[in-house]
Design an enzyme around this catalytic site. Structure first.
Site: not given
Ligand code: 13P
Length: 249
Positions: A10, A12, A95, A97, A167, A173, A213
């Site tokens: 992803n 982002k 997601h 976010e 997740e 992150g 992560s």
């Molecule tokens: P990270 O791997 O940066 O923690 O992000 C995970 C994520 O949100 C994947 O959609």
């Protein structure tokens, strides 16, 4: 039944179109694992050039969102048909976010999952608890609630096409990965929930990813768990480490 491992990056809100092509070309030689489905989920504007860049390779492309309407006066939105016609095959839905910053509700996400399926896109449906929910002990209740709402009215045949990404928000992150046992516990609970909604065969067919992560050093242990069928990778998907994660699958 053996489920095929799926590792998706992803990206982002990272990479301009030219940067995206450069990253795709850098990663392609590192992700050639015949046992794994590999997907780059990229910003809308990067889909067309990245689809072109991955042509003839094992890599598939996904979008990171879609809108629920087919066309019309929805300034700034992107439809499932647009995504599909651009050559993407997957779409991330729900997601954390988007749930948090764009107030996307489970009812809205349910409509998005249905729209993606109707148009032949494979949804990567995200779920996961906050740190507060984990500390309160409601993780599994909450994730079950999300899954039940987001899959409401979706047939078993359609559900089998969906990829679910667990997740935990506190692991995204932050460099704090869920332990493989914590991740397995929730992925197993998700599968049990799917068996309740549908039946065991359907639950056994649906792939469940872990995200949060995931990196080159923890991927193999997470992917070895019986109910973890892949990863949704953020930060590490923008680096050569992504190749090591795919190799671990
Ligand atoms: P990270 O791997 O940066 O923690 O992000 C995970 C994520 O949100 C994947 O959609």
């Amino acid at each position: 039944m053996a489920r095929r491992t799926i590792i998706a990056g992803n990206w982002k809100m990272n990479k301009t179109p030219s940067e995206a092509v450069a990253l795709a070309k850098e990663l392609i030689p590192l992700v050639g694992n015949d046992n794994v489905d590999v997907v780059f989920c990229v910003p809308f504007i990067d889909i067309v050039p990245v689809v072109e860049a991955v042509k003839g390779t094992n890599v598939k492309v996904g979008a990171e969102n879609l809108y629920i309407e087919d066309s019309g006066a929805y300034t700034g939105e992107i439809s499932a048909d647009m995504i599909k016609d651009s050559g993407a095959e997957y779409v991330i839905i729900g997601h954390s976010e988007r749930r948090e910053y764009f107030n996307e509700s489970d009812a809205f996400l349910n409509t998005k999952v249905k729209k993606a399926l109707e148009k032949g896109l494979i949804p990567i449906l995200c779920c996961g608890e906050s740190l507060e929910q984990r500390e309160t002990g409601v993780t599994i209740d909450f994730v079950r609630y999300q899954i039940k709402c987001d899959l409401a009215g979706i047939s078993a045949d359609d559900a089998k096409k969906i990829v679910i990404a667990y997740e935990p928000i506190w692991a995204i992150g932050t460099g704090k990965t869920a332990t493989s046992d914590q991740a397995q516990e929730v992925c197993q609970a998700i599968r049990e929930c799917l068996a309740e909604i549908y039946d065991q065969a359907t639950a056994d067919a649906i792939r469940i990813q872990y995200g949060g992560s995931m990196n080159a050093s923890n991927a193999a242990e997470l992917l070895a768990k019986p109910d973890i069928d892949g990863g949704l990778v953020g930060g590490a998907s923008l680096k050569p480490d992504f190749g090591e994660i795919v190799a671990a699958g």
